[in-house]
Write an enzyme that holds these catalytic residues in place. Structure first.
Site, mmCIF file in Angstrom:
data_model
loop_
_atom_site.group_PDB
_atom_site.id
_atom_site.type_symbol
_atom_site.label_atom_id
_atom_site.label_comp_id
_atom_site.label_asym_id
_atom_site.label_seq_id
_atom_site.Cartn_x
_atom_site.Cartn_y
_atom_site.Cartn_z
ATOM 1 N N THR A 43 0.744 -1.177 -0.082
ATOM 2 C CA THR A 43 -0.248 0.236 0.187
ATOM 3 C C THR A 43 1.269 1.313 0.135
ATOM 4 O OG1 THR A 43 -0.257 0.036 2.228
ATOM 5 C CG2 THR A 43 -1.699 -1.109 1.353
ATOM 6 N N THR A 141 -1.239 -3.454 19.061
ATOM 7 C CA THR A 141 -1.236 -1.582 19.469
ATOM 8 C C THR A 141 -1.488 -1.567 21.378
ATOM 9 O OG1 THR A 141 -2.100 -0.141 19.384
ATOM 10 C CG2 THR A 141 -3.362 -1.570 18.593
ATOM 11 N N ASP A 142 -1.297 -0.792 21.421
ATOM 12 C CA ASP A 142 -2.009 -0.192 23.040
ATOM 13 C C ASP A 142 -3.397 0.272 23.227
ATOM 14 O OD1 ASP A 142 -0.922 1.560 22.393
ATOM 15 O OD2 ASP A 142 0.080 2.204 24.846
ATOM 16 N N GLU A 143 -3.471 0.927 21.647
ATOM 17 C CA GLU A 143 -4.453 1.874 21.766
ATOM 18 C C GLU A 143 -5.710 0.519 21.548
ATOM 19 O OE1 GLU A 143 -4.415 4.174 18.016
ATOM 20 O OE2 GLU A 143 -2.070 4.076 18.408
ATOM 21 N N TYR A 167 -10.013 2.415 14.091
ATOM 22 C CA TYR A 167 -7.919 1.518 14.287
ATOM 23 C C TYR A 167 -8.609 0.889 15.257
ATOM 24 C CZ TYR A 167 -3.274 1.083 14.820
ATOM 25 O OH TYR A 167 -2.241 0.204 14.963
ATOM 26 N N LYS A 171 -8.101 -3.225 14.935
ATOM 27 C CA LYS A 171 -6.912 -3.853 15.667
ATOM 28 C C LYS A 171 -7.974 -5.079 16.830
ATOM 29 C CE LYS A 171 -3.084 -4.487 14.756
ATOM 30 N NZ LYS A 171 -2.686 -4.695 14.228
ATOM 31 N N LYS A 206 3.359 10.042 10.172
ATOM 32 C CA LYS A 206 3.516 9.829 11.636
ATOM 33 C C LYS A 206 4.752 11.419 12.162
ATOM 34 C CE LYS A 206 1.576 6.449 10.580
ATOM 35 N NZ LYS A 206 1.165 4.529 11.191
ATOM 36 N N VAL A 223 0.681 20.854 15.924
ATOM 37 C CA VAL A 223 -0.008 19.699 17.258
ATOM 38 C C VAL A 223 -1.641 19.948 17.570
ATOM 39 C CG1 VAL A 223 0.893 20.242 19.626
ATOM 40 C CG2 VAL A 223 2.511 20.088 18.118
#
Ligand SMILES: NC(=O)c1ccc[n+]([C@@H]2O[C@H](COP(=O)([O-])OP(=O)(O)OC[C@H]3O[C@@H](n4cnc5c(N)ncnc54)[C@H](O)[C@@H]3O)[C@@H](O)[C@H]2O)c1
Length: 361
Positions: A43, A141-143, A167, A171, A206, A223
């Site tokens: 991708t 992921t920790d998400e 996302y 996951k 990112k 930010v």
């Protein structure tokens, strides 16, 4: 698997042209005698130029294949006969998942299901010894845990799932599928959940590479909100070492959280990058007196998680892994890498890394 050092393995790595997958493959080819089959559809996030250091090695093979394609996966399993799968292929960018969730559902959920089924068919036909030794390692992921309110809490392997974004929800679904394939079919699976990675070869959309490259170009440093969202930063090469340890020494059915012990607010990360650039690139773009002056606060991302922090004591205790980099040493290495590897990132920014395949800028 408790791999005997003499026992060379062949590992099927999905998503090996991505940021973490390419670090895993560089680690395996450079530091072990194992072989790798990289299965990646390429991708926009897949970049074979991240594998230049190892792609001529005879222990490396590449298959440009979609993990949603069962026929191609069956062929790959039967031709390459892997001893383990490390599953990293995913759509991974939260902002993109908010703009359009379909590819996240397709690759992260349907793709993981298809890969599990192809793996199960191959695994079922192995002889008993190979079946016992086989591993399916799912990288997550920790998400999936949502976010933390208190300043002292940490995500452990038993924290309940509360994903916030398309996302992280996709996951989380894939983690459930992987665990169900162990419980229901006996497929020997292991799951790892890690915190935010950073380091060389990170796609410039990112946070960390975006800030470095925008600052060098004199562009605003966007930010989100007040910049006080806290992430636990893990140097990608530390993560690659941890993943190899898990696939070779981890216990079937276990989950291991992987973190860097580096909780930083986003604004602190951006200011650290600015300070390093003041030191390393004192000749600033025209009109810029201090890199920090480029910081621009922008409207926060919907559903933005406030704080993630990982308790990585289980993998430290049980597998003897600890991160080698502190945030200070890792971020300096990262900034220096971007300064020394302009060719890699300028080909990402102008789109030439993708050749004809994407037709994107
Ligand atoms: N980057 C992080 O900080 C982070 C943190 C925690 C977990 N993770 C997880 O680690 C894994 C790797 O993350 P990353 O940052 O390297 O991602 P990435 O976006 O850099 O790379 C993903 C790779 O998967 C490939 N891919 C996507 N869809 C595919 C498909 N259908 N078939 C085959 N290949 C496909 C892409 O071409 C790309 O090479 C992901 O599963 C992600 O959820 C990442």
């Amino acid at each position: 698997m408790n791999k005997n050092k003499e026992n060379k393995m062949k590992i099927l790595v999905t998503g090996g042209a991505g940021f973490i997958g390419s670090a895993v493959i560089r680690h395996i080819i450079k530091n072990t005698s194992d072989s790798v089959v990289n299965v990646d559809v390429l991708t926009y996030a897949g970049n074979l130029e991240s594998l230049r250091e190892v792609d001529s090695n005879e222990r490396y093979a590449f298959e440009q294949v979609d993990i949603c394609n069962r026929v191609d996966l069956d062929r790959i399993f039967s031709e390459h006969k892997p001893d383990a799968v490390m599953h990293l292929a995913a759509e991974s960018h939260v902002d993109r998942s908010i703009d359009g969730a379909a590819p996240f559902v397709e690759t992260n959920i349907v793709g993981t299901y298809t890969l599990l089924e192809a793996t199960r068919a191959y695994w079922n036909a192995l002889d008993e010894d190979k079946k016992q030794a086989f591993r399916f390692h799912h990288i997550s992921t920790d998400e999936v845990y949502g976010d933390l309110e208190g300043t002292d809490d940490l995500f452990t392997e038993t924290t309940s799932y509360e994903p916030s974004s398309p996302y992280s929800a996709s996951k989380a679904s894939s983690d459930h599928l992987v665990r169900a394939w162990l419980r229901t079919y006996g497929l020997p699976t292991i799951v790892t959940n890690c915190s935010n990675n950073y380091g060389p070869y990170h796609f410039p959309e990112k946070l960390i590479p975006l800030m470095i490259l925008n600052a060098l170009d004199g562009k605003p440093l966007p930010v989100y909100g007040d910049g006080m969202q806290i992430r636990d930063w893990l140097f990608v090469e530390d993560h690659a070492r941890a993943l190899y340890k898990v696939v070779t020494e981890g216990i079937v059915g276990e989950t291991y959280n992987i973190g860097g012990h580096n909780e930083k607010a986003n604004i602190e990360v951006v200011k650290t990058i600015c300070a390093l650039l003041e030191d390393l690139v004192p000749n600033k773009p025209e009109g810029v007196s201090h890199y920090e002056d480029l910081i621009t606060y922008v409207t926060d991302r919907p559903g933005h998680d406030v704080r993630y922090a990982i308790d990585a004591s289980k993998i430290e205790r049980e597998l003897g892994w600890t991160p080698e980099e502190t945030f200070e040493s890792g971020i300096r290495k990262t900034v220096e890498w971007y300064l020394n590897n302009k060719e890699w990132w300028s080909r990402v920014i102008d789109g030439s890394y993708a050749g004809e395949r994407l037709g994107v800028k």
